[in-house]
Design a protein around this motif. Structure first.
Motif, PDB file in Angstrom:
ATOM      1  N   ASP A 241       0.820  -1.210   0.000  1.00 33.39           N
ATOM      2  CA  ASP A 241       0.000   0.000   0.000  1.00 33.39           C
ATOM      3  C   ASP A 241       0.854   1.260   0.000  1.00 33.39           C
ATOM      4  O   ASP A 241       0.529   2.243  -0.668  1.00 33.39           O
ATOM      5  N   ILE A 321      -8.499   5.889   3.363  1.00 39.50           N
ATOM      6  CA  ILE A 321      -7.837   4.596   3.149  1.00 39.50           C
ATOM      7  C   ILE A 321      -7.629   3.900   4.491  1.00 39.50           C
ATOM      8  O   ILE A 321      -7.868   2.693   4.629  1.00 39.50           O
ATOM      9  N   LEU A 324     -11.096   2.675   5.781  1.00 38.77           N
ATOM     10  CA  LEU A 324     -11.558   1.476   5.085  1.00 38.77           C
ATOM     11  C   LEU A 324     -10.750   0.254   5.498  1.00 38.77           C
ATOM     12  O   LEU A 324     -11.289  -0.848   5.643  1.00 38.77           O
ATOM     13  N   ARG A 330     -17.506   1.909   5.848  1.00 37.60           N
ATOM     14  CA  ARG A 330     -17.807   0.919   4.813  1.00 37.60           C
ATOM     15  C   ARG A 330     -18.345   1.630   3.576  1.00 37.60           C
ATOM     16  O   ARG A 330     -18.594   2.844   3.611  1.00 37.60           O
ATOM     17  N   LEU A 331     -18.508   0.875   2.510  1.00 38.90           N
ATOM     18  CA  LEU A 331     -18.958   1.480   1.255  1.00 38.90           C
ATOM     19  C   LEU A 331     -20.269   2.240   1.421  1.00 38.90           C
ATOM     20  O   LEU A 331     -20.467   3.294   0.833  1.00 38.90           O
ATOM     21  N   PRO A 401     -11.259   6.663  -2.849  1.00 39.31           N
ATOM     22  CA  PRO A 401     -11.080   5.307  -2.296  1.00 39.31           C
ATOM     23  C   PRO A 401     -12.362   4.482  -2.328  1.00 39.31           C
ATOM     24  O   PRO A 401     -12.324   3.273  -2.597  1.00 39.31           O
ATOM     25  N   GLN A 405     -12.747   0.932  -4.397  1.00 38.58           N
ATOM     26  CA  GLN A 405     -13.182  -0.296  -3.726  1.00 38.58           C
ATOM     27  C   GLN A 405     -14.476  -0.826  -4.320  1.00 38.58           C
ATOM     28  O   GLN A 405     -14.662  -2.037  -4.430  1.00 38.58           O
ATOM     29  N   ARG A 406     -15.360   0.075  -4.719  1.00 35.66           N
ATOM     30  CA  ARG A 406     -16.636  -0.341  -5.308  1.00 35.66           C
ATOM     31  C   ARG A 406     -16.420  -1.164  -6.571  1.00 35.66           C
ATOM     32  O   ARG A 406     -17.163  -2.118  -6.852  1.00 35.66           O
ATOM     33  N   ASP A 410      -7.852  -1.905  -5.154  1.00 33.67           N
ATOM     34  CA  ASP A 410      -7.330  -1.581  -3.833  1.00 33.67           C
ATOM     35  C   ASP A 410      -7.488  -0.077  -3.601  1.00 33.67           C
ATOM     36  O   ASP A 410      -7.001   0.723  -4.402  1.00 33.67           O
ATOM     37  N   PRO A 411      -8.147   0.346  -2.498  1.00 35.70           N
ATOM     38  CA  PRO A 411      -8.292   1.788  -2.233  1.00 35.70           C
ATOM     39  C   PRO A 411      -6.963   2.518  -2.139  1.00 35.70           C
ATOM     40  O   PRO A 411      -6.888   3.714  -2.397  1.00 35.70           O
TER      41      PRO A 411
END
Length: 444
Positions: A241, A321, A324, A330-331, A401, A405-406, A410-411
């Motif tokens: 990361d 980041i 998450l 969360r999303l 981010p 992720q959606r 990787d965010p």
């Protein structure tokens, strides 16, 4: 070399020997370590900090050192073999006992980043019909062949996990007591072999476990994930990361050992993408060429405007980041994050804008620079522009981010340079739009 060998033998702790070997070139470290006895080699290879571990294991496989490879923990052997060339991998597998070979192949079959890829198959499992005394005697007999004995996994006659007994509870119990008398009735917490290792880490952290059983569809224990395995995995992921967040790809080697071609390949792609993005900034400035010709003073503040937007966006990206990664957000929380970042960006932008306005006002009045008769309008242009750009930077930096992720990315790929590039382009549009609104009829 003989002197170096004696030096290596003088270390009382494996960690010190590993630190010494890590200072050498890989080829030299492998030749030096290979002279050690089997027990010392096993201790070295079990240490995850040894940089030449895969090269050393491959060297031992080519030399037919079965007594070393077969003593390694199965999960460690699977990790090492993943870096072997196919011929060496097959040679190493042929040196292992049939049972160990089957376990290693099974571990290698799980995708990277899953619970199965970091679990160990060396755990203690006993039937529900045993007593405490029988279990303790079994532990004494097999302890040397098990990686850890944090807990005992008690299974029924169909090998399904019924409950987990901590070693401390077992030691303190009456030796004649059946294991079922120690069961509190709680359903054991388990994970699937294909669960993401980050989610496994969250479960271990939430419940303060030292180990977590991994079960199959029949609820049979196929392995355990220990807390040290999780720490090693998360440190590796954190390193990846950091590489992405800096605007590059992860380089899984010490800096001074990275080849020139690898350095170009890992960094060049991202730099090219960011450069293409920054070309849009040049296009935006060309679009406002006439405004710049009329009010050259506006060009002086472009670096200030662009950097402020990029900095605010990078701050928001870093916070999200982390949030998450720790499951703090969360999303589905994206709208709550946006509602927090918008007012935060407005206030921060107003604060920076006030500093910018004060700078123009003070410089004008003490004679450090003459901004002309419309210096107050220029100051208000900077102020309003910073409010808009910082607010925009915070919003886009916090949403990127989530967006990545959606769509399964990787965010951490929402690197600071990427956010800064996005904000630079649209920040210029905001800046010149505000300038046109305030300065039309005076400077423009």
């Amino acid at each position: 070399m003989q002197t170096s060998f004696h030096t290596l033998q003088q270390f009382d702790h494996v960690a010190d020997a590993v630190s010494y070997l890590n200072q050498l070139k890989n080829t030299q470290a492998v030749k030096l370590a290979a002279q050690l006895d089997s027990a010392a080699l096993v201790d070295l290879l079990e240490n995850p900090d040894l940089r030449c571990d895969s090269d050393l294991a491959a060297y031992l496989a080519a030399a037919g050192r079965a007594e070393v490879l077969d003593q390694l923990a199965e999960d460690r052997m699977a990790d090492l073999m993943s870096g072997f060339e196919p011929p060496i991998r097959q040679q190493a597998l042929n040196l292992l006992s049939p049972t160990t070979r089957a376990s290693v192949l099974r571990l290698m079959s799980y995708p990277q980043g899953t619970a199965g890829s970091i679990m160990t198959t060396e755990f203690i499992e006993v039937p529900t019909t045993w007593t405490v005394a029988q279990t303790l005697q079994h532990i004494r007999e097999v302890e040397s062949t098990r990686e850890t004995v944090y807990a005992i996994y008690v299974v029924d006659d169909r090998q399904r996990l019924r409950f987990v007994l901590p070693l401390r509870q077992l030691v303190c119990a009456d030796p004649s007591s059946p294991l079922t008398d120690l069961w509190t009735g709680q359903t054991p917490i388990t994970v699937d072999a294909f669960m993401d290792r980050e989610e496994v880490a969250h479960i271990i952290r939430r419940h303060d476990f030292l180990a977590l059983p991994v079960v199959d569809d029949e609820q049979q224990v196929i392995g355990i994930v220990t807390v040290d395995d999780v720490i090693d995995a998360l440190m590796e992921e954190a390193a990846e990361d950091f590489g992405r967040f800096g605007g590059g790809e992860h380089i899984d080697q010490p800096y001074l050992e990275v080849g020139f071609g690898t350095m170009l390949r890992k960094r060049g792609g991202w730099l090219a993408i960011l450069f293409l993005g920054e070309m849009l900034t040049a296009s935006a400035m060309q679009y406002y060429e006439l405004e710049l010709e009329k009010a050259v003073v506006l060009a002086m503040f472009i670096p200030l405007i662009m950097s402020s937007g990029g900095n605010s966006g990078s701050q928001a990206t870093s916070l999200l980041i982390r949030g998450l990664a720790l499951n703090e957000v969360r999303l589905r929380d994206w709208w709550r994050v946006l509602l927090r970042e918008l007012p935060t960006g407005l206030v921060l932008g107003a604060m920076l804008g006030a500093i910018g306005f004060s700078r123009i006002f003070v410089w004008q009045h003490i004679g450090l620079y003459d901004y002309g008769e419309h210096y107050l309008l220029i100051g208000f242009t900077i102020w309003m522009s910073l409010i808009g750009i910082v607010c925009f930077g915070s919003s886009i930096g916090s949403m990127l981010p989530f967006l990545l992720q959606r769509f399964g990315f990787d965010p951490a790929s929402a690197s600071a340079p990427l956010v800064a590039t996005l904000v630079d382009v649209l920040g210029l549009v905001i800046y010149f739009s505000v300038a046109a609104l305030i300065l039309t009829g005076t400077l423009l």
